[in-house]
Structure formats: structure tokens, C-alpha cells
Design a protein around this motif. Structure first.
Motif, PDB file in Angstrom:
ATOM      1  N   HIS A   8       0.829  -1.271  -0.003  1.00  0.00           N
ATOM      2  CA  HIS A   8       0.093   0.108   0.038  1.00  0.00           C
ATOM      3  C   HIS A   8       0.769   1.316  -0.126  1.00  0.00           C
ATOM      4  CE1 HIS A   8      -4.200  -1.473   0.192  1.00  0.00           C
ATOM      5  NE2 HIS A   8      -3.414  -2.579   0.647  1.00  0.00           N
ATOM      6  N   LEU A   9       1.987   1.148   0.482  1.00  0.00           N
ATOM      7  CA  LEU A   9       2.941   2.319   0.537  1.00  0.00           C
ATOM      8  C   LEU A   9       3.385   2.549  -0.991  1.00  0.00           C
ATOM      9  CD1 LEU A   9       4.895   4.464   1.581  1.00  0.00           C
ATOM     10  CD2 LEU A   9       6.657   2.737   2.031  1.00  0.00           C
ATOM     11  N   GLU A  14      12.152  11.057  10.197  1.00  0.00           N
ATOM     12  CA  GLU A  14      12.865   9.892  10.988  1.00  0.00           C
ATOM     13  C   GLU A  14      13.655   8.837  10.119  1.00  0.00           C
ATOM     14  OE1 GLU A  14      10.350   7.831  14.094  1.00  0.00           O
ATOM     15  OE2 GLU A  14       9.061   9.522  13.820  1.00  0.00           O
ATOM     16  N   ARG A  15      14.807   8.578  10.475  1.00  0.00           N
ATOM     17  CA  ARG A  15      15.740   7.743   9.755  1.00  0.00           C
ATOM     18  C   ARG A  15      15.244   6.438   9.125  1.00  0.00           C
ATOM     19  NH1 ARG A  15      19.817   8.065   6.528  1.00  0.00           N
ATOM     20  NH2 ARG A  15      21.395   6.666   6.559  1.00  0.00           N
ATOM     21  N   TRP A  16      14.245   5.495   9.972  1.00  0.00           N
ATOM     22  CA  TRP A  16      13.946   4.514   9.219  1.00  0.00           C
ATOM     23  C   TRP A  16      12.662   4.879   8.311  1.00  0.00           C
ATOM     24  CZ3 TRP A  16       8.534   3.890   9.282  1.00  0.00           C
ATOM     25  CH2 TRP A  16       7.750   4.790  10.018  1.00  0.00           C
ATOM     26  N   THR A  23      13.861   2.899  -0.199  1.00  0.00           N
ATOM     27  CA  THR A  23      13.973   1.782  -0.759  1.00  0.00           C
ATOM     28  C   THR A  23      12.589   1.160  -1.467  1.00  0.00           C
ATOM     29  OG1 THR A  23      15.140   0.921   1.440  1.00  0.00           O
ATOM     30  CG2 THR A  23      14.185  -1.069   0.086  1.00  0.00           C
ATOM     31  N   SER A  24      11.538   1.632  -1.025  1.00  0.00           N
ATOM     32  CA  SER A  24      10.155   1.584  -1.825  1.00  0.00           C
ATOM     33  C   SER A  24      10.456   2.174  -3.173  1.00  0.00           C
ATOM     34  CB  SER A  24       9.133   2.064  -0.852  1.00  0.00           C
ATOM     35  OG  SER A  24       8.946   1.375   0.204  1.00  0.00           O
ATOM     36  N   LEU A  25      10.892   3.119  -3.242  1.00  0.00           N
ATOM     37  CA  LEU A  25      10.922   3.978  -4.550  1.00  0.00           C
ATOM     38  C   LEU A  25      12.028   3.163  -5.450  1.00  0.00           C
ATOM     39  CD1 LEU A  25      10.596   7.716  -3.752  1.00  0.00           C
ATOM     40  CD2 LEU A  25       9.093   6.455  -4.997  1.00  0.00           C
ATOM     41  N   THR A  26      13.034   2.786  -4.790  1.00  0.00           N
ATOM     42  CA  THR A  26      13.985   1.878  -5.562  1.00  0.00           C
ATOM     43  C   THR A  26      13.412   0.642  -6.168  1.00  0.00           C
ATOM     44  OG1 THR A  26      15.689   2.633  -4.126  1.00  0.00           O
ATOM     45  CG2 THR A  26      16.129   0.806  -5.414  1.00  0.00           C
ATOM     46  N   TYR A  27      12.563  -0.124  -5.347  1.00  0.00           N
ATOM     47  CA  TYR A  27      11.828  -1.216  -5.891  1.00  0.00           C
ATOM     48  C   TYR A  27      10.826  -0.894  -6.983  1.00  0.00           C
ATOM     49  CZ  TYR A  27      14.483  -4.059  -2.196  1.00  0.00           C
ATOM     50  OH  TYR A  27      15.264  -4.489  -1.395  1.00  0.00           O
ATOM     51  N   ILE A  28       9.942   0.166  -6.829  1.00  0.00           N
ATOM     52  CA  ILE A  28       8.993   0.534  -7.891  1.00  0.00           C
ATOM     53  C   ILE A  28       9.899   0.798  -9.185  1.00  0.00           C
ATOM     54  CG2 ILE A  28       7.489   2.361  -8.437  1.00  0.00           C
ATOM     55  CD1 ILE A  28       7.049   2.624  -5.420  1.00  0.00           C
ATOM     56  N   ARG A  32      20.083 -13.074  -3.378  1.00  0.00           N
ATOM     57  CA  ARG A  32      21.397 -12.207  -3.391  1.00  0.00           C
ATOM     58  C   ARG A  32      20.979 -10.959  -2.525  1.00  0.00           C
ATOM     59  NH1 ARG A  32      20.604 -12.163  -9.694  1.00  0.00           N
ATOM     60  NH2 ARG A  32      18.421 -12.164  -9.009  1.00  0.00           N
ATOM     61  N   ILE A  33      19.936 -10.767  -2.067  1.00  0.00           N
ATOM     62  CA  ILE A  33      19.661  -9.643  -1.300  1.00  0.00           C
ATOM     63  C   ILE A  33      20.127  -9.901   0.137  1.00  0.00           C
ATOM     64  CG2 ILE A  33      18.175  -7.777  -0.300  1.00  0.00           C
ATOM     65  CD1 ILE A  33      16.731  -7.907  -3.292  1.00  0.00           C
ATOM     66  N   MET A  34      20.711  -9.090   0.855  1.00  0.00           N
ATOM     67  CA  MET A  34      21.173  -9.536   2.209  1.00  0.00           C
ATOM     68  C   MET A  34      19.917  -9.814   3.053  1.00  0.00           C
ATOM     69  SD  MET A  34      24.633  -7.437   2.713  1.00  0.00           S
ATOM     70  CE  MET A  34      24.146  -7.125   4.419  1.00  0.00           C
ATOM     71  N   LYS A  35      19.930 -10.709   4.006  1.00  0.00           N
ATOM     72  CA  LYS A  35      18.709 -10.921   4.939  1.00  0.00           C
ATOM     73  C   LYS A  35      18.449  -9.618   6.038  1.00  0.00           C
ATOM     74  CE  LYS A  35      17.274 -14.025   8.980  1.00  0.00           C
ATOM     75  NZ  LYS A  35      16.248 -13.031   9.215  1.00  0.00           N
ATOM     76  N   GLU A  36      19.614  -8.820   6.341  1.00  0.00           N
ATOM     77  CA  GLU A  36      19.368  -7.799   6.983  1.00  0.00           C
ATOM     78  C   GLU A  36      18.766  -6.549   6.373  1.00  0.00           C
ATOM     79  OE1 GLU A  36      22.536  -9.331   6.417  1.00  0.00           O
ATOM     80  OE2 GLU A  36      22.684 -10.380   8.347  1.00  0.00           O
ATOM     81  N   ASP A  37      18.894  -6.673   5.137  1.00  0.00           N
ATOM     82  CA  ASP A  37      18.228  -5.509   4.331  1.00  0.00           C
ATOM     83  C   ASP A  37      16.809  -5.746   4.109  1.00  0.00           C
ATOM     84  OD1 ASP A  37      20.561  -4.060   3.985  1.00  0.00           O
ATOM     85  OD2 ASP A  37      21.017  -4.881   1.854  1.00  0.00           O
ATOM     86  N   LYS A  38      16.582  -7.025   3.891  1.00  0.00           N
ATOM     87  CA  LYS A  38      15.241  -7.629   3.682  1.00  0.00           C
ATOM     88  C   LYS A  38      14.362  -7.194   5.072  1.00  0.00           C
ATOM     89  CE  LYS A  38      16.360 -11.245   1.121  1.00  0.00           C
ATOM     90  NZ  LYS A  38      16.017 -12.731   0.760  1.00  0.00           N
ATOM     91  N   ASP A  39      14.798  -7.795   6.087  1.00  0.00           N
ATOM     92  CA  ASP A  39      14.437  -7.571   7.424  1.00  0.00           C
ATOM     93  C   ASP A  39      14.280  -6.106   7.716  1.00  0.00           C
ATOM     94  OD1 ASP A  39      14.521 -10.389   7.998  1.00  0.00           O
ATOM     95  OD2 ASP A  39      16.276 -10.392   9.272  1.00  0.00           O
ATOM     96  N   TYR A  40      15.348  -5.216   7.323  1.00  0.00           N
ATOM     97  CA  TYR A  40      15.026  -3.700   7.962  1.00  0.00           C
ATOM     98  C   TYR A  40      13.869  -3.062   7.026  1.00  0.00           C
ATOM     99  CZ  TYR A  40      16.320   0.890   9.236  1.00  0.00           C
ATOM    100  OH  TYR A  40      16.185   2.388   9.595  1.00  0.00           O
ATOM    101  N   PHE A  41      13.610  -3.606   5.595  1.00  0.00           N
ATOM    102  CA  PHE A  41      12.602  -3.026   4.950  1.00  0.00           C
ATOM    103  C   PHE A  41      11.268  -3.600   5.532  1.00  0.00           C
ATOM    104  CE2 PHE A  41      10.284  -3.723   0.622  1.00  0.00           C
ATOM    105  CZ  PHE A  41       9.904  -2.410   0.646  1.00  0.00           C
ATOM    106  N   LEU A  42      11.207  -4.804   5.978  1.00  0.00           N
ATOM    107  CA  LEU A  42      10.061  -5.187   6.410  1.00  0.00           C
ATOM    108  C   LEU A  42       9.734  -4.658   7.849  1.00  0.00           C
ATOM    109  CD1 LEU A  42      10.431  -9.000   5.838  1.00  0.00           C
ATOM    110  CD2 LEU A  42       8.416  -7.587   4.901  1.00  0.00           C
ATOM    111  N   LYS A  43      10.654  -4.382   8.708  1.00  0.00           N
ATOM    112  CA  LYS A  43      10.677  -3.579  10.086  1.00  0.00           C
ATOM    113  C   LYS A  43       9.892  -2.045   9.447  1.00  0.00           C
ATOM    114  CE  LYS A  43      13.827  -5.885  12.862  1.00  0.00           C
ATOM    115  NZ  LYS A  43      15.212  -5.829  13.655  1.00  0.00           N
ATOM    116  N   GLY A  44      10.572  -1.545   8.469  1.00  0.00           N
ATOM    117  CA  GLY A  44       9.758  -0.283   8.130  1.00  0.00           C
ATOM    118  C   GLY A  44       8.415  -0.208   7.937  1.00  0.00           C
TER     119      GLY A  44
END
Length: 178
Positions: free
Chosen positions: A45-46, A123-125, A132-137, A77-89
Motif C-alpha cells: 500500500h505504500l 525519522e531515519r527509518w 527503498t520503496s521507490l528503488t523497488y518501484i 542475493r539480497i542480504m537478509k538484514e536488508d530485507k528484515d529492515y525493509f519489513l521492519k519499516g
């Protein structure tokens, strides 16, 4: 066999306690579900809000961003930490929506979503989440349809983009290259 003395008062009292316990349990469970809606739905939805369909071009829905985010979140190929941070966002955005509007981000109207994003972007997050959302779009806009988005080359056609060749023909071909 032992005889149990059962009377109407004891049955009604037990039923009342069970009912109160069930009501309290459902109330707590409903709050948990209400506050913590699935992060991926919030992220979708974002994306729908950040890149809506317009008269001049396709939006996130048209690009099938859901398919692309599914691919990205399952890409080794995408680091787990990056995916987790995206989901936490997504989780933090949902939490912010409840703090401000007492509603899920998914259920906010366009103006409320925009107001909330303007409020949290400092806020940083939130800055990272939007970036990140715009990058994926934009990746979905330009990616080969095999990655789950840009179905029927809608993004390429809109941008009059020549994607180059060779293009991956199947998801198995991509996995093989990993």
C-alpha cells in the motif's frame, strides 16, 4: 465412578467465567491483529501510494509491484538484514498509523497516508523505507517480466525503453545463474 454435584448456579457461574475469559482473550487478540497487520501488505500500500496510476502512465498496481516485491523478498542475493529492515519499516509505518489515526495504514485515505508520511519522513527509518520503496518501484518499472512485474512490458512501453537482449526467459534461468 464419583458423583459430581452440579447445580444451575455453578453451571451459570462457570459459563460466565468462560465467557469473560473468551471475550478478554478475543479483545486482546483483536488488538494484536489490529496493530500488527502484515508488513508486506503495508509495503504494498505504500508503493501504491508513492507511485499511483495516472493519466500519463502506469502505477504500482499496473506494474504488478506485488509480484516484484515477492521476488525481491525471496531473492537470496539480497542480504537478509536488508530485507528484515525493509519489513521492519512496514511494521513501523503501521505502528505510526495506529499512533496517529488509530487505524491501519492500509485503511487510511490518500490524504491521511500523505500526512502520515510527511510526519514520519524526518525519522531515519521512514526515510530509508521510502527510498527503498521507490528503488523497488523503479526496478519493477524497468525489470524483465520474469521477475514478477512489468507484465506485458507496460513499463518499457510507457518509457519507450529498449531493454536490451538477451532477456531471461524463466525464473529457473535466473536461479541457475546464482
Amino acid at each position: 465412578m464419583k458423583k459430581i454435584d452440579i447445580n444451575r448456579r455453578r453451571v451459570l457461574g462457570s459459563a460466565l467465567l468462560v465467557g469473560i475469559g473468551a471475550f478478554y482473550g478475543l479483545s486482546v487478540q483483536r488488538d494484536v491483529v489490529r496493530i500488527y497487520a502484515k508488513e508486506t501488505q503495508v509495503l504494498l500500500h505504500l508503493a501504491y501510494h508513492l507511485f499511483p496510476h495516472s493519466q500519463i502512465g502506469p502505477g504500482s498496481v499496473d506494474l504488478h509491484i506485488a509480484g516484484y516485491l515477492h521476488f525481491v523478498l525471496n531473492d537470496k542475493r539480497i542480504m537478509k538484514e536488508d530485507k528484515d529492515y525493509f519489513l521492519k519499516g512496514g511494521y513501523w509505518l503501521e505502528e505510526s498509523a495506529y499512533e496517529v489515526y488509530e487505524a491501519s495504514f492500509i485503511n487510511l485515505n490518500k490524504e491521511q497516508k500523505e500526512s502520515l508520511l510527511q510526519r514520519v519522513v524526518t525519522e531515519r527509518w521512514a526515510e530509508n523505507l521510502i527510498y527503498t520503496s521507490l528503488t523497488y518501484i523503479f526496478e519493477a518499472l524497468l525489470s524483465a517480466p520474469v521477475y514478477g512485474s512489468n507484465i506485458d512490458s507496460i513499463g518499457w512501453d510507457w518509457l519507450e525503453h529498449n531493454p536490451g537482449f538477451p532477456q531471461p526467459k524463466s525464473i529457473d534461468e535466473i536461479r541457475y545463474e546464482l
